[in-house]
Motif scaffolding. Structure first.
Motif, PDB file in Angstrom:
ATOM      1  N   ALA A  15       0.806  -1.226   0.000  1.00 36.40           N
ATOM      2  CA  ALA A  15       0.000   0.000   0.000  1.00 36.40           C
ATOM      3  C   ALA A  15       0.840   1.278   0.000  1.00 36.40           C
ATOM      4  O   ALA A  15       0.320   2.356  -0.271  1.00 36.40           O
ATOM      5  CB  ALA A  15      -0.940   0.000   1.205  1.00 36.40           C
ATOM      6  N   ALA A  16       2.147   1.146   0.292  1.00 36.45           N
ATOM      7  CA  ALA A  16       3.010   2.336   0.242  1.00 36.45           C
ATOM      8  C   ALA A  16       3.618   2.515  -1.149  1.00 36.45           C
ATOM      9  O   ALA A  16       4.291   3.505  -1.408  1.00 36.45           O
ATOM     10  CB  ALA A  16       4.119   2.217   1.288  1.00 36.45           C
ATOM     11  N   GLY A  17       3.405   1.546  -2.036  1.00 28.62           N
ATOM     12  CA  GLY A  17       4.005   1.592  -3.369  1.00 28.62           C
ATOM     13  C   GLY A  17       3.135   2.349  -4.368  1.00 28.62           C
ATOM     14  O   GLY A  17       2.102   2.942  -4.009  1.00 28.62           O
ATOM     15  N   HIS A  63      -3.142  -8.133  -3.709  1.00 31.01           N
ATOM     16  CA  HIS A  63      -1.724  -8.315  -3.377  1.00 31.01           C
ATOM     17  C   HIS A  63      -0.833  -7.580  -4.400  1.00 31.01           C
ATOM     18  O   HIS A  63      -0.486  -8.127  -5.448  1.00 31.01           O
ATOM     19  CB  HIS A  63      -1.430  -9.822  -3.354  1.00 31.01           C
ATOM     20  N   CYS A  64      -0.503  -6.329  -4.042  1.00 28.98           N
ATOM     21  CA  CYS A  64       0.351  -5.489  -4.909  1.00 28.98           C
ATOM     22  C   CYS A  64       1.807  -5.530  -4.460  1.00 28.98           C
ATOM     23  O   CYS A  64       2.676  -5.054  -5.196  1.00 28.98           O
ATOM     24  CB  CYS A  64      -0.085  -4.025  -4.860  1.00 28.98           C
ATOM     25  N   ALA A  65       2.068  -5.988  -3.253  1.00 33.47           N
ATOM     26  CA  ALA A  65       3.450  -5.976  -2.750  1.00 33.47           C
ATOM     27  C   ALA A  65       4.312  -6.852  -3.639  1.00 33.47           C
ATOM     28  O   ALA A  65       3.883  -7.905  -4.110  1.00 33.47           O
ATOM     29  CB  ALA A  65       3.496  -6.486  -1.314  1.00 33.47           C
ATOM     30  N   ALA A 130      14.925 -12.869 -14.544  1.00 35.33           N
ATOM     31  CA  ALA A 130      14.668 -13.378 -13.186  1.00 35.33           C
ATOM     32  C   ALA A 130      13.401 -12.752 -12.589  1.00 35.33           C
ATOM     33  O   ALA A 130      12.643 -13.413 -11.872  1.00 35.33           O
ATOM     34  CB  ALA A 130      15.875 -13.102 -12.292  1.00 35.33           C
ATOM     35  N   TYR A 131      13.186 -11.468 -12.869  1.00 36.04           N
ATOM     36  CA  TYR A 131      11.968 -10.811 -12.366  1.00 36.04           C
ATOM     37  C   TYR A 131      10.738 -11.528 -12.910  1.00 36.04           C
ATOM     38  O   TYR A 131       9.820 -11.880 -12.143  1.00 36.04           O
ATOM     39  CB  TYR A 131      11.982  -9.334 -12.783  1.00 36.04           C
ATOM     40  N   GLY A 132      10.706 -11.756 -14.220  1.00 32.12           N
ATOM     41  CA  GLY A 132       9.561 -12.435 -14.837  1.00 32.12           C
ATOM     42  C   GLY A 132       9.361 -13.831 -14.271  1.00 32.12           C
ATOM     43  O   GLY A 132       8.221 -14.258 -14.018  1.00 32.12           O
TER      44      GLY A 132
HETATM   45  N1  LIG Z   1       5.892  -1.013 -11.829  1.00 32.43           N
HETATM   46  C1  LIG Z   1       5.567  -1.633 -12.951  1.00 32.43           C
HETATM   47  O1  LIG Z   1       5.857  -1.154 -14.064  1.00 32.43           O
HETATM   48  C2  LIG Z   1       4.793  -2.927 -12.906  1.00 32.43           C
HETATM   49  C3  LIG Z   1       4.447  -3.544 -14.118  1.00 32.43           C
HETATM   50  C4  LIG Z   1       3.720  -4.739 -14.068  1.00 32.43           C
HETATM   51  C5  LIG Z   1       3.377  -5.309 -12.866  1.00 32.43           C
HETATM   52  N2  LIG Z   1       3.743  -4.703 -11.712  1.00 32.43           N
HETATM   53  C6  LIG Z   1       3.380  -5.341 -10.446  1.00 32.43           C
HETATM   54  O2  LIG Z   1       2.455  -4.496  -9.799  1.00 32.43           O
HETATM   55  C7  LIG Z   1       2.640  -4.572  -8.373  1.00 32.43           C
HETATM   56  C8  LIG Z   1       2.788  -3.171  -7.809  1.00 32.43           C
HETATM   57  O3  LIG Z   1       3.891  -2.546  -8.453  1.00 32.43           O
HETATM   58  P1  LIG Z   1       4.422  -1.119  -7.960  1.00 32.43           P
HETATM   59  O4  LIG Z   1       5.220  -0.556  -9.079  1.00 32.43           O
HETATM   60  O5  LIG Z   1       3.300  -0.364  -7.346  1.00 32.43           O
HETATM   61  O6  LIG Z   1       5.445  -1.581  -6.834  1.00 32.43           O
HETATM   62  P2  LIG Z   1       6.265  -0.677  -5.795  1.00 32.43           P
HETATM   63  O7  LIG Z   1       5.999   0.776  -6.011  1.00 32.43           O
HETATM   64  O8  LIG Z   1       7.680  -1.167  -5.887  1.00 32.43           O
HETATM   65  O9  LIG Z   1       5.617  -1.092  -4.415  1.00 32.43           O
HETATM   66  C9  LIG Z   1       5.719  -2.401  -3.920  1.00 32.43           C
HETATM   67  C10 LIG Z   1       5.645  -2.313  -2.418  1.00 32.43           C
HETATM   68  O10 LIG Z   1       5.679  -3.654  -1.886  1.00 32.43           O
HETATM   69  C11 LIG Z   1       6.568  -3.649  -0.766  1.00 32.43           C
HETATM   70  N3  LIG Z   1       7.087  -4.998  -0.562  1.00 32.43           N
HETATM   71  C12 LIG Z   1       8.013  -5.643  -1.295  1.00 32.43           C
HETATM   72  N4  LIG Z   1       8.239  -6.858  -0.797  1.00 32.43           N
HETATM   73  C13 LIG Z   1       7.440  -6.996   0.285  1.00 32.43           C
HETATM   74  C14 LIG Z   1       7.234  -8.019   1.239  1.00 32.43           C
HETATM   75  N5  LIG Z   1       7.917  -9.170   1.173  1.00 32.43           N
HETATM   76  N6  LIG Z   1       6.341  -7.827   2.226  1.00 32.43           N
HETATM   77  C15 LIG Z   1       5.656  -6.652   2.320  1.00 32.43           C
HETATM   78  N7  LIG Z   1       5.805  -5.636   1.451  1.00 32.43           N
HETATM   79  C16 LIG Z   1       6.695  -5.803   0.446  1.00 32.43           C
HETATM   80  C17 LIG Z   1       7.638  -2.659  -1.154  1.00 32.43           C
HETATM   81  O11 LIG Z   1       8.363  -2.239  -0.033  1.00 32.43           O
HETATM   82  P3  LIG Z   1       9.927  -1.789  -0.267  1.00 32.43           P
HETATM   83  O12 LIG Z   1       9.877  -0.643  -1.229  1.00 32.43           O
HETATM   84  O13 LIG Z   1      10.374  -1.424   1.102  1.00 32.43           O
HETATM   85  O14 LIG Z   1      10.602  -2.974  -0.858  1.00 32.43           O
HETATM   86  C18 LIG Z   1       6.812  -1.544  -1.786  1.00 32.43           C
HETATM   87  O15 LIG Z   1       6.334  -0.613  -0.837  1.00 32.43           O
HETATM   88  C19 LIG Z   1       3.869  -5.470  -8.153  1.00 32.43           C
HETATM   89  O16 LIG Z   1       3.444  -6.750  -7.816  1.00 32.43           O
HETATM   90  C20 LIG Z   1       4.546  -5.494  -9.506  1.00 32.43           C
HETATM   91  O17 LIG Z   1       5.241  -6.694  -9.717  1.00 32.43           O
HETATM   92  C21 LIG Z   1       4.438  -3.516 -11.694  1.00 32.43           C
END
Ligand SMILES: NC(=O)c1ccc[n+]([C@@H]2O[C@H](COP(=O)([O-])OP(=O)(O)OC[C@H]3O[C@@H](n4cnc5c(N)ncnc54)[C@H](OP(=O)(O)O)[C@@H]3O)[C@@H](O)[C@H]2O)c1
Length: 290
Positions: A15-17, A63-65, A130-132
């Motif tokens: 939720a902070a992301g 689940h966005c984390a 690896a991310y994928g």
């Molecule tokens: N960004 C993109 O372009 C994109 C594209 C396709 C799919 N997605 C997916 O969409 C989702 C949201 O993406 P986003 O860009 O909003 O991500 P984000 O801004 O990086 O936010 C993810 C948040 O999850 C937290 N987190 C990571 N690991 C965790 C854990 N083990 N337990 C609890 N919290 C955890 C992170 O904390 P920390 O920062 O402290 O690690 C961060 O606050 C993700 O699942 C991502 O894979 C993103």
């Protein structure tokens, strides 16, 4: 009929992301949304699950984390796996135990980008980095443990509170840095606000399986940079177009990973606005110099 009843609890992880914070800001009045992030507990550990999710019996967990540093995942694949695969497995087990519906956010990077046309939900994943691989492992865990889960794949997110390409290009241009941008990576840029709204719409319906949701249309990174700079009043800033072969990175990325939003539309939902309009909206509301 709504699948989320009045005042029922929806927990948003991450939720902070970037996406999680947009979701929290857009939560409809009919649901009680609770956001958790790493500060409430590391979801890749049982203690973290207990402290972050234990206090709740939610109807839905969105689940966005996740670990979203694509290059970092290449250098530390086990870290990416822990935060994307193990954490999702743990969240899915929690959902199974309390009877919550799991909505897992996944990515176009589960595909290798070689299909040559947009990927549908039926296409077979075949990640090339690896991310994928870690996100696909998350999908598999979610489907195995919570077969009725919803997996929403999206791509190239931009928005508040997160590292993103649009913000980085504009910041670099304002600092007077040289802009070299890749032409041979193509996808659909997606605004976290638009996706957030779409997620609340789909969460309100009993949809399971995989759904691809992005802004409409697609472009290369170079086209995205151009539109972003124009929107920021930086139309005169030059861009040097390069190919991924010229870009010094150990991380292979899919060349053409556009996600077909066919199922989203078949379900009766309205296509999200064109990516160009979304970029303009984001730049005006979040990055404009005032
Ligand atoms: N960004 C993109 O372009 C994109 C594209 C396709 C799919 N997605 C997916 O969409 C989702 C949201 O993406 P986003 O860009 O909003 O991500 P984000 O801004 O990086 O936010 C993810 C948040 O999850 C937290 N987190 C990571 N690991 C965790 C854990 N083990 N337990 C609890 N919290 C955890 C992170 O904390 P920390 O920062 O402290 O690690 C961060 O606050 C993700 O699942 C991502 O894979 C993103």
């Amino acid at each position: 009929m709504s699948d989320v009843s009045e005042d029922k609890l929806v927990v948003v992880t991450g939720a902070a992301g970037m996406l999680g914070s947009a979701l929290m800001a857009l939560a409809p009045k009919s649901v009680r949304a609770v956001g958790v992030d790493i500060a409430e507990g590391d979801l890749s550990t049982q203690e973290g699950i207990t402290s972050a999710l234990g206090p709740y019996i939610p109807e839905v967990v969105i689940h966005c984390a996740g670990y979203t540093d694509v290059e970092g995942a290449t250098n530390q694949p086990e870290l990416a796996n822990r935060h994307n695969a193990v954490a999702t497995e743990n969240v899915a087990r929690f959902c199974a135990e309390v009877g919550a519906r799991l909505v897992y956010i996944s990515t176009d990077y589960v595909f290798n980008g070689m299909k040559g046309e947009p990927y549908t939900e039926e296409d077979r994943p075949n990640p090339i980095n690896a991310y994928g691989r870690s996100k696909l492992a998350g999908e598999q865990a979610a489907q195995e443990i919570t077969p009725d889960c919803l997996i929403v794949r999206t791509q190239w997110l931009f928005g508040l509170l997160g590292r993103n390409f649009v913000e980085a290009i504009i910041r670099r241009a304002r600092q007077g840095g040289k802009l070299q941008v890749i032409t041979d990576e193509v996808a659909s840029p997606t605004y976290s606000q638009d996706l957030g709204g779409a997620l609340w719409e789909i969460v309100a319906r009993p949809v399971s399986g995989i759904v691809h949701i992005t802004n409409s249309g697609y472009c290369s990174r170079a086209e995205l940079a151009r539109v972003a700079l124009d929107a920021a009043g930086l139309a005169d800033v030059p861009i040097t177009e390069i190919t991924s072969a010229d870009w010094d990175s150990p991380t292979q990325r899919p060349a053409f990973s556009v996600l077909d939003n066919r199922r989203w539309q078949q379900l009766g939902f309205t296509p999200l606005q064109p990516w160009q309009e979304a970029v303009g909206e984001y730049v005006q509301s979040c990055l404009a110099v005032r």
